[in-house]
Design an enzyme around this catalytic site. Structure first.
Site, PDB file in Angstrom:
ATOM      1  CG  HIS A 213      37.783  47.205  50.172  1.00  0.00           C
ATOM      2  ND1 HIS A 213      37.334  45.823  49.715  1.00  0.00           N
ATOM      3  CD2 HIS A 213      39.065  47.017  50.535  1.00  0.00           C
ATOM      4  CE1 HIS A 213      38.717  45.200  49.582  1.00  0.00           C
ATOM      5  NE2 HIS A 213      39.652  45.682  50.185  1.00  0.00           N
TER       6      HIS A 213
ATOM      7  NE  ARG B 157      33.035  37.825  40.512  1.00  0.00           N
ATOM      8  CZ  ARG B 157      32.092  38.606  40.583  1.00  0.00           C
ATOM      9  NH1 ARG B 157      31.312  38.325  41.419  1.00  0.00           N
ATOM     10  NH2 ARG B 157      31.757  39.648  39.650  1.00  0.00           N
TER      11      ARG B 157
ATOM     12  NE  ARG C 263      36.151  33.173  37.423  1.00  0.00           N
ATOM     13  CZ  ARG C 263      36.120  34.663  37.743  1.00  0.00           C
ATOM     14  NH1 ARG C 263      35.975  35.423  36.528  1.00  0.00           N
ATOM     15  NH2 ARG C 263      35.950  35.047  38.663  1.00  0.00           N
TER      16      ARG C 263
ATOM     17  CD  GLU D 242      39.478  35.815  31.772  1.00  0.00           C
ATOM     18  OE1 GLU D 242      39.312  36.541  32.456  1.00  0.00           O
ATOM     19  OE2 GLU D 242      39.318  34.380  32.204  1.00  0.00           O
TER      20      GLU D 242
ATOM     21  CG  ASN E 244      35.730  43.561  34.868  1.00  0.00           C
ATOM     22  OD1 ASN E 244      35.081  44.204  34.162  1.00  0.00           O
ATOM     23  ND2 ASN E 244      35.309  43.276  36.026  1.00  0.00           N
TER      24      ASN E 244
ATOM     25  NE  ARG F 295      39.223  45.631  36.580  1.00  0.00           N
ATOM     26  CZ  ARG F 295      39.542  44.722  36.521  1.00  0.00           C
ATOM     27  NH1 ARG F 295      40.287  44.103  35.463  1.00  0.00           N
ATOM     28  NH2 ARG F 295      39.466  43.479  37.496  1.00  0.00           N
TER      29      ARG F 295
ATOM     30  CB  CYS G 108      30.160  37.246  33.291  1.00  0.00           C
ATOM     31  SG  CYS G 108      31.810  36.361  33.068  1.00  0.00           S
TER      32      CYS G 108
END
Length: 574
Positions: free
Chosen positions: A192, A299, A335, A434, A457, A468, A505
């Site tokens: 964060h 998003r 999305r 993805e 990602n 990850r 993205c």
């Protein structure tokens, strides 16, 4: 005296030279005691909860003004805990049934919640909730003890904050006029505090392990957050050297700013599109200020996460319309809701799963809960007349999933038209790539979609079978690994063979090491955080497409490791 030099993870670019402000927790120790009047003790606890709620509400307001709505939303989780009868009720129950003081009851209950969340190793989102519980409990405890917590908002002179960690509450109060940088013992680029630092454009280094024990208040430090390097008590020569580096960096940023209206094209005239990722309509301001040519990822799940219930069709329509109108004819890739995995909704009951990242999420939820999906699609289609809308579906694994989602979208469109509602006839429909299965079957998908957007990602972690967020296997999160580059090439080549376009993205799109490779692989659209657009445009304009094509070819066919690819790129663009 030997100079102290510490290294860590560079989390937010920049260089700072200023005295240390050691942000340490006050003494919050207490004795476990029995109480005669349990009812009065419960009232004392309620009063502390009210005080903590008021403080966090104020901090959220500060965060929204300085960071934006998306970053401020972390405090909604804090406020949720404070109003959660499961949490506060257990504290009152302990006070009543065991006759103990509120401090002890709070400690027992919060420890239980922290241990419970920390143990959820297969769910990064829930593990992060442990930090939220700790932050909230500390604030209640301080109120109970009458102790004032440190307030970074009161800093009124230039400093570098040094802390074991910075809570979201701490980071939200940072005033970049005075806080020149911060350094922490723990954390990573996705914590964060690191994300907020990038939003504020405050240099930050995290994960140093030991910085707190190596400095004291008032020590002069140099923070080189470009390299992840801290120098304590520097020499005059070092100060001068880094002042010159800081000046050079500011001049570099000023040069990048001049490119705000320049085309994103290589030295030999090859144009690409540099787009930005957003979470809320408020983010569009930064998109335009940084000269992004489109929004490559909206998003929409933040609409759901920032609501106490499912957002209505009109609420969604208003948000989508606002973004499309603000972009004034520039493309906006939206999305559809990507809930699940590490993103949960308090009002949407999801099944308990061994691995939520491989489970019931994104398009899988949408296709199962058609009423919820229909509400979003109606809002999107109604908003489409206000700009250049492109819709993409997340987590598509099979052609059948895409066909079902597209078919449902077209059904909703026909329903709106029959109601006399105007809908744009120029809406492209694409998918997020993805999942490796979709990347490998890209040639078949390309016959039916209008575009691809590669979500690196997830693509990387699914390809390497490595979460990850898991420190033990984080070394396997390798965006430059030749295997990942081959998957990306397969997707881009497949889209081009059908006359379609491919964007990206994920974090990789704005990665300065990856950009030359992606350019050489033929990527059409690079979507990144708005603050990375000008820096990336500068890089693209220094490169030659022909050279980058040769570079990418060599990386894919001759390199055997991520390290070899990085060395190849560094040599090519130095």
């Amino acid at each position: 005296m030997t100079k102290i030099e510490v290294t860590g993870i560079a989390a937010s670019d920049g260089i700072a030279i200023a005295p240390v402000y050691l942000l340490t927790e006050p003494d919050l120790t207490f004795d476990r005691t029995t109480v005669e009047d349990a009812e009065a003790e419960a009232v004392r606890f309620d009063t502390a909860v009210e005080q903590a709620t008021a403080e966090i509400t104020q901090i959220r307001s500060i965060a929204e003004k300085s960071l934006g709505e998306e970053e401020a939303q972390v405090f909604d989780a804090h406020l949720m805990f404070l109003s959660d009868p499961e949490f506060t009720g257990q504290v009152r129950e302990k006070v009543s049934s065991e006759g103990i003081n509120a401090e002890a009851a709070l400690g027992d209950v919060s420890d239980m919640f922290i241990q419970m969340f920390s143990a959820m190793e297969d769910n990064a989102y829930m593990q992060e909730r442990a930090a939220d519980v700790k932050d909230v409990s500390t604030r209640i405890l301080a109120a109970l003890l009458g102790v004032k917590l440190p307030s970074p908002a009161t800093i009124s002179e230039e400093v570098v904050i040094i802390a074991h960690d910075l809570t979201p509450s701490d980071t939200a109060q940072l005033n970049k006029q005075f806080v020149k940088a911060f350094v922490t013992n723990i954390g990573g680029r996705t914590s964060h505090s690191a994300i907020m630092a990038r939003s504020l454009e405050i240099p930050a280094i995290v994960g140093t392990n030991s910085i707190v024990s190596q400095v004291k208040d008032g020590d002069l430090v140099i923070v080189d957050a470009m390299e992840g390097h801290i120098i304590v008590d520097p020499t005059e020569e070092q100060v001068k050297e880094y002042e010159e580096k800081a000046q050079a960096f500011e001049e570099q940023k000023a040069e990048w700013a001049k490119l705000v209206d320049s085309p994103s094209e290589t030295k030999d005239g090859h144009a690409v599109e540099l787009a930005a990722n957003i979470g809320t309509p408020k983010d569009v301001t930064a998109v335009l200020e940084n000269g992004a040519e489109a929004i490559g990822l909206y998003r929409t799940e933040f609409l759901y996460m920032d609501s106490s219930d499912f957002p209505t069709e009109d609420e969604q329509y208003d948000a989508y319309r606002e973004v499309l109108e603000a972009m004034d004819g520039k493309a906006v890739v939206v999305r559809t809701m990507d809930i699940g995995g590490d993103k949960e909704l308090p009002y949407l009951e999801l099944p308990e799963e061994m691995n939520p990242f491989l489970g019931y999420r994104a398009i899988r939820i949408s296709l199962d809960k058609k009423d919820m999906f229909k509400t979003q699609l109606r809002a999107l289609l109604r908003a489409s007349v206000h700009g250049k809308l492109r819709i993409m579906f997340p987590m598509i694994a099979t052609l059948q999933e895409f066909r079902e989602a597209k078919s449902f979208l077209l059904e909703v469109k026909e329903e709106l038209l029959s109601e006399g509602v105007e809908v744009s006839e120029d809406i492209q429909i694409g998918i997020m790539v993805e999942i490796p299965a979709a990347a490998m079957l890209a040639d078949q998908f390309a016959k039916e979609v209008d575009f691809f957007s590669i979500g690196t990602n997830d693509l990387i972690q699914y390809s390497m079978a490595a979460d990850r967020m898991n420190e033990r296997v984080s070394y396997l999160y390798q965006p430059y690994n030749p295997s990942i580059l081959r998957l990306i090439k397969n997707v881009i080549d497949a889209s081009h063979a059908e006359g379609k376009w491919t964007g990206m993205c994920g974090e990789m799109a704005g990665d300065q090491t990856a950009v030359p490779l992606l350019l050489g692989l033929g990527l059409d659209d690079f979507s990144m955080s708005a603050s990375s657009v000008l820096k990336t445009r500068s890089l693209v304009r220094r490169l030659n497409l022909t050279d980058m094509q040769a570079l990418a070819e060599k990386a894919i066919n001759e390199c055997t490791s991520s390290e070899e690819v990085v060395a190849l790129v560094e040599e090519a663009i130095k």
